[in-house]
Design a protein around this motif. Structure first.
Motif, short mmCIF file in Angstrom:
data_model
loop_
_atom_site.label_atom_id
_atom_site.label_comp_id
_atom_site.label_asym_id
_atom_site.label_seq_id
_atom_site.Cartn_x
_atom_site.Cartn_y
_atom_site.Cartn_z
N HIS A 245 12.95 -9.11 7.79
CA HIS A 245 11.88 -9.85 7.11
C HIS A 245 10.63 -9.00 7.06
CE1 HIS A 245 9.69 -10.87 10.85
NE2 HIS A 245 10.89 -10.92 11.39
N SER A 246 9.62 -9.49 6.34
CA SER A 246 8.40 -8.71 6.14
C SER A 246 7.17 -9.53 6.48
CB SER A 246 8.30 -8.23 4.68
OG SER A 246 8.29 -9.33 3.80
N HIS A 247 6.10 -8.83 6.91
CA HIS A 247 4.78 -9.41 7.11
C HIS A 247 3.83 -8.62 6.22
CE1 HIS A 247 5.70 -11.16 11.37
NE2 HIS A 247 6.17 -11.90 10.40
N LEU A 248 3.48 -9.17 5.06
CA LEU A 248 2.68 -8.46 4.08
C LEU A 248 1.47 -9.28 3.67
CD1 LEU A 248 5.61 -7.26 1.77
CD2 LEU A 248 4.52 -5.98 3.62
N GLN A 249 0.37 -8.60 3.40
CA GLN A 249 -0.84 -9.28 2.94
C GLN A 249 -0.64 -9.78 1.52
OE1 GLN A 249 -3.52 -5.86 3.32
NE2 GLN A 249 -3.58 -5.68 1.09
N ALA A 250 -1.43 -10.79 1.14
CA ALA A 250 -1.30 -11.37 -0.21
C ALA A 250 -1.88 -10.45 -1.28
CB ALA A 250 -1.99 -12.73 -0.25
N ALA A 251 -3.00 -9.80 -0.97
CA ALA A 251 -3.64 -8.92 -1.96
C ALA A 251 -2.77 -7.71 -2.23
CB ALA A 251 -5.01 -8.47 -1.45
N PRO A 252 -2.73 -7.23 -3.48
CA PRO A 252 -1.91 -6.05 -3.80
C PRO A 252 -2.30 -4.85 -2.95
CG PRO A 252 -2.73 -7.11 -5.81
CD PRO A 252 -3.43 -7.76 -4.66
N LEU A 253 -1.30 -4.16 -2.43
CA LEU A 253 -1.51 -2.96 -1.65
C LEU A 253 -1.02 -1.78 -2.49
CD1 LEU A 253 -2.56 -2.13 1.17
CD2 LEU A 253 -0.19 -2.21 1.97
N LEU A 254 -1.96 -1.00 -3.01
CA LEU A 254 -1.62 0.03 -3.99
C LEU A 254 -1.62 1.41 -3.34
CD1 LEU A 254 -3.74 -1.18 -7.04
CD2 LEU A 254 -1.37 -1.73 -6.47
N ALA A 255 -0.56 2.17 -3.61
CA ALA A 255 -0.45 3.54 -3.13
C ALA A 255 -0.29 4.47 -4.33
CB ALA A 255 0.73 3.68 -2.19
N TYR A 256 -0.52 5.75 -4.08
CA TYR A 256 -0.35 6.77 -5.12
C TYR A 256 0.87 7.60 -4.74
CZ TYR A 256 -1.59 10.39 -8.52
OH TYR A 256 -1.58 11.26 -9.59
N GLY A 257 2.00 7.36 -5.42
CA GLY A 257 3.23 8.05 -5.06
C GLY A 257 4.29 7.85 -6.12
N ASP A 258 5.49 8.29 -5.80
CA ASP A 258 6.65 8.15 -6.68
C ASP A 258 7.43 6.93 -6.23
OD1 ASP A 258 9.29 8.32 -7.74
OD2 ASP A 258 9.03 10.45 -8.11
N PRO A 259 7.50 5.87 -7.05
CA PRO A 259 8.13 4.63 -6.59
C PRO A 259 9.59 4.79 -6.19
CG PRO A 259 7.66 4.56 -8.96
CD PRO A 259 6.96 5.75 -8.40
N SER A 260 10.35 5.60 -6.93
CA SER A 260 11.77 5.77 -6.59
C SER A 260 11.93 6.49 -5.26
CB SER A 260 12.50 6.53 -7.71
OG SER A 260 11.99 7.85 -7.83
N ARG A 261 11.03 7.44 -4.96
CA ARG A 261 11.12 8.17 -3.70
C ARG A 261 10.63 7.32 -2.53
NH1 ARG A 261 14.92 11.80 -4.57
NH2 ARG A 261 14.46 13.15 -6.36
N ILE A 262 9.61 6.49 -2.77
CA ILE A 262 9.15 5.59 -1.71
C ILE A 262 10.25 4.59 -1.37
CG2 ILE A 262 7.45 3.83 -1.09
CD1 ILE A 262 5.48 5.23 -2.98
N LEU A 263 10.93 4.06 -2.42
CA LEU A 263 12.04 3.14 -2.19
C LEU A 263 13.15 3.83 -1.41
CD1 LEU A 263 13.36 0.39 -2.71
CD2 LEU A 263 14.24 1.31 -4.87
N GLN A 264 13.41 5.09 -1.71
CA GLN A 264 14.43 5.85 -0.99
C GLN A 264 14.08 5.95 0.49
OE1 GLN A 264 15.12 9.71 -2.71
NE2 GLN A 264 16.48 10.39 -1.07
N VAL A 265 12.82 6.20 0.80
CA VAL A 265 12.39 6.26 2.21
C VAL A 265 12.56 4.90 2.89
CG1 VAL A 265 10.41 6.61 3.74
CG2 VAL A 265 10.78 8.16 1.80
#
Length: 524
Positions: A245-265
């Motif tokens: 499960h996850s504990h995430l804030q409601a406000a968007p959390l924006l990063a600068y990266g490659d989405p497919s590579r972040i998903l892979q990690v």
């Protein structure tokens, strides 16, 4: 046959020392063709015109001092041996000089002609040997990468065949199965998938080592990627009785990266956590602004598994390392996953680490740069400590030609298109902003240019011309390019430059969102 003279570049600003060294070389019995320079800039001009066999370098010159002198010279002639000739009897400086790449550190006061000639000869021979070893290493690495890539690709074909036929039998298309037969075939399929995962890791490692790994950096919503990763691995975790499960804030959390590579990690870390967590265990994914540096976001993957021993902690990100505490006691990989994660995270400007307590679980954490449009556009929209009067936003919409472009081909077309755009811009005048849209149905790219309407039109024409020359792009996509001026607020001395830039960046973000919404309404 006469021996070719040793082309020697003497970089020395003291005329007396330069004369003595020339005299020593002329009396040494060898054949030296000596050229001199009294400044580093003049020496660099010399090596650009004709590369020497050896460089004799004084560290303290009018335009450069200390080890920086060595660094700059070696950058210019990386394959030429550099010998330091100095009056400084400093052991620490000598060590630093050798660490920077100098072949030797010689004191002028202790130097005679035979020692100098011998030092030059040995330095040239050592450099030649090092270059040969380097070339041999590169050849071996290239051969290994080719072999690894070839074998991995060849293994995929029989694996695909195994998967297809086992699935056909399991689905009952070739007749009914007994319970034991079904269990055996399920084991075959599971092992086949495990082998495929190993092959994928080998191919990814080969791409990383060969420098062929491509990243497409953009603005990324981390929450969406975390939900996607949990959904993709939900069945695997449930089958083992592990809750994710996850504990995430409601406000968007924006990063600068490659989405497919972040998903892979994320997938790698969560799958790893499942592997080391016993039944009824819990895996928690958290994401937030990094408390140590607000310029980064941090993602934590925490499990209640077996933990990692203190001795193994420094080794977990090394290639081929495997911790022997998996809950099922099996080796289910090659030990490449965490090494790949470390490389992917570092290439996106972040860091990855682990904390653990044996018997109580582990937390793998990684950071990524926070996406900040104002920081990205700052160099373009400012000049001499103030806002530029005029800027332009170029909007480039690209979409696949319906029914003619496969998903894989479209992915390649998008990458080529981005490379074309990158070539069109001037690095200190324009910036390619993160693309927006749904990659599978089309994307909207933006270029922010430090130009007025006329300058922007020149850039638009350049983009159209460059795209037209790229046949792989034009064959698979349709293009729409437009530009508009970015409003710059009136100069306000009461507001800091950062606040003024933030205002302009907010305006640019609004313009980008409007362009994307307009494109989506047209597609609908």
């Amino acid at each position: 046959m006469d021996q070719r003279p040793t082309r020697t570049l003497l970089v020395e600003d003291n005329p007396g020392d330069a004369f003595l060294i020339r005299e020593q070389l002329s009396q040494a019995g060898g054949c030296f063709d000596v050229r001199s320079a009294d400044h580093l800039a003049a020496a660099i001009e010399c090596v650009a015109a004709s590369q020497p066999d050896v460089v004799l370098l004084d560290l303290n010159l009018p335009d450069s001092r200390g080890t920086e002198t060595i660094r700059r010279m070696i950058q210019k002639v990386p394959h030429v041996p550099v010998l330091v000739l100095t009056g400084q009897d400093d052991e620490a400086l000598a060590v630093s000089a050798m660490q920077e790449g100098a072949q030797d550190y010689l004191l002028k006061s202790h130097l005679d002609r035979q020692q100098l000639a011998r030092a030059i000869k040995y330095a040239i021979e050592r450099q030649s040997l090092l270059l040969a070893l380097h070339r041999r290493g590169e050849q071996q690495l290239h051969f290994k990468d080719q072999l690894l890539s070839h074998v991995s690709h060849e293994l995929r074909s029989p694996l695909t065949c195994i998967d297809q036929f086992v699935t056909i039998v399991l689905d009952g298309l070739s007749g009914p199965l007994t319970g034991d037969q079904r269990e055996c075939l399920a084991t075959v399929l599971k092992s086949s998938n495990q082998l495929r995962s190993m092959i994928d890791d080998l191919l990814e490692t080969a791409r990383i080592e060969a420098g062929k790994l491509k990243l497409e950096l953009r603005c990324v919503g981390l929450q969406d990627l975390i939900y996607q990763a949990i959904e993709m691995l939900g069945a695997t975790a449930s089958a083992k009785g592990v809750t994710v499960h996850s504990h995430l804030q409601a406000a968007p959390l924006l990063a600068y990266g490659d989405p497919s590579r972040i998903l892979q990690v994320l997938l790698n870390l969560i799958e790893n956590a499942v592997k080391f967590t016993p039944r009824d265990g819990v895996i928690t994914i958290q994401a937030d602004t990094f408390s140590s540096d607000s310029n980064f976001v941090v993602v934590n993957v925490t499990d209640t598994g077996c933990g990692i021993s203190e001795g193994a902690l420094p080794l977990v990100f090394e290639r081929l390392f495997q911790e022997g505490n998996a809950t099922d006691g099996a080796r289910k990989g090659l030990g490449l996953g965490l090494s790949i994660c470390e490389d992917l995270v570092s290439r996106q400007g972040g860091k990855i680490w682990v904390t653990s307590e044996l018997g109580r679980g582990s937390t793998f954490s990684f950071t990524l740069p926070t996406f900040s449009l104002s920081k990205l556009v700052f160099p373009v929209i400012t000049e001499n400590g103030a806002l530029r009067k005029v800027n332009s936003l170029i909007t480039i919409k690209v979409a696949p030609i319906p029914l003619t472009t496969a998903i894989d081909a479209w992915g390649k077309t998008r990458r080529l298109f981005r490379e074309v755009l990158q070539r069109c811009i001037l690095p200190d005048k324009d910036t390619l902003l993160p693309s927006i849209g749904q990659p599978e149905i089309g994307e909207v790219f933006f270029i922010l240019a430090a130009a007025d309407g006329l300058g922007a039109e020149v850039l638009v024409k350049r983009i159209r011309d460059q795209v037209a020359r790229c046949k792989e792009v034009t064959a698979n996509s349709v293009l729409d390019v437009s530009n508009q001026l970015v409003e710059t607020p009136e100069k306000n001395n009461e507001r800091s430059l950062d606040i003024q830039v933030l205002t302009v960046a907010t305006n640019i973000a609004s313009m980008m969102n409007q362009a994307v919404e307009k494109g989506q309404s047209h597609n609908a």
